[in-house]
Design an enzyme around this catalytic site. Structure first.
Site, PDB file in Angstrom:
ATOM      1  CB  SER A  50      -0.925  -0.247   1.343  1.00 32.58           C
ATOM      2  OG  SER A  50      -1.952   0.733   1.159  1.00 32.58           O
ATOM      3  CG  ASP A 163      -4.193  -1.804   0.281  1.00 32.05           C
ATOM      4  OD1 ASP A 163      -3.103  -2.355   0.851  1.00 32.05           O
ATOM      5  OD2 ASP A 163      -4.244  -0.563   0.280  1.00 32.05           O
TER       6      ASP A 163
END
Length: 272
Positions: A50, A163
């Site tokens: 991320s 993610d």
């Protein structure tokens, strides 16, 4: 009898950083890296999830010191980089975010980095963790950062990537597998908020924090938690500079421990 010569050993250990996810909390990574630079602690390998993939990819190009990275990113209007354009797949398609990373990485690929780097995402279709280590850094970072419901998923090679936070928020095992002798992980988990979430973004932030709170980080020699005592939602734009400061303070507090780990490292003495 002839005395045997000592076996050659590496001059120093390879040091790997595992940079965790946490949206805007990730500015703490910059503060930690600044302290490492100031104390001549080298970084040989980087993994990121991320926002950790974004900071990791940009730093791995070798184009910026951590201080210069702070100056540039604090000059960026991050709200403009994350425009709200709701669609069937999310609140924003993530292309502006990808473009910022493309500019910061100078359109480089994984093969171009000065420091070996890998990012982590999750394939929505298979439910499996995906290691990204080829092609465009910017595309990989967008995929690794695509919070489900906020960013649109990113389609790569018949996969629908989101993610990496979902399965591997702080990829310490991955950087160990890349060859790190010593691993320092930076976990961005913060204290549970004392007030009720007031909007959908805070609800998502709280849900993600709960999901990753108990993910194991067991392959690191040291885990730094710069926000462990801080109340902060992932999308709090007003605490970005504070995050850098907290990262610095955390790294300084653990500096002697990091140096001790490095100085105490012994190479694996393989028997012949």
């Amino acid at each position: 009898m002839t005395e045997s010569l000592p076996k050659p050993i590496s001059a120093r250990p390879k040091i790997g950083l595992a940079l965790g996810g946490g949206s805007l909390k990730g500015f703490a990574h910059i503060g930690v890296i600044q302290v490492l630079e100031e104390n001549n602690i080298p970084i040989d390998l980087i993994t990121g999830t991320s926002i950790g993939s974004a900071i990791g990819a940009i730093y791995a190009t070798g184009s910026y010191t951590a201080k210069r990275l702070e100056q540039i990113l604090l000059s960026v209007n991050l709200k403009a980089v994350l425009p709200m354009r709701p669609n069937l797949m999310g609140f924003t398609n993530g292309r502006d975010y990808q473009e910022l990373v493309r500019l910061m990485t100078q359109n480089k690929t994984f093969a171009d980095t000065k420091i070996p780097f890998k990012a982590v995402a999750v394939d929505l279709l298979s439910g499996e963790r995906v290691v990204l280590d080829k092609g465009s850094l910017a595309v990989a970072v967008r995929a690794s950062s695509s919070i489900p419901g906020f960013f649109n998923p990113v389609e790569i090679n018949d996969m629908m990537l989101v993610d990496g936070y979902l399965l591997d928020n702080c990829p310490d095992k991955l950087v160990r597998e890349m060859g790190a002798d010593i691993v320092f992980a930076i976990n961005l988990s913060s204290k549970p908020y004392e007030t009720d979430p007031s909007n959908v973004f805070e609800v998502m932030s709280c849900a993600l924090d709960i999901m990753v709170r108990n993910q194991p980080i067991v392959y690191s020699d040291l885990v730094l938690r710069p926000l462990a005592d801080i109340y902060m939602h992932n999308m709090d734009f007003y605490k970005i500079e504070d995050c850098i400061f907290w990262g610095r303070e955390c790294a300084k507090a653990h500096l002697l421990k990091m140096k001790s780990i490095i100085e105490g490292w012994q190479p694996f003495d393989e028997e012949i």
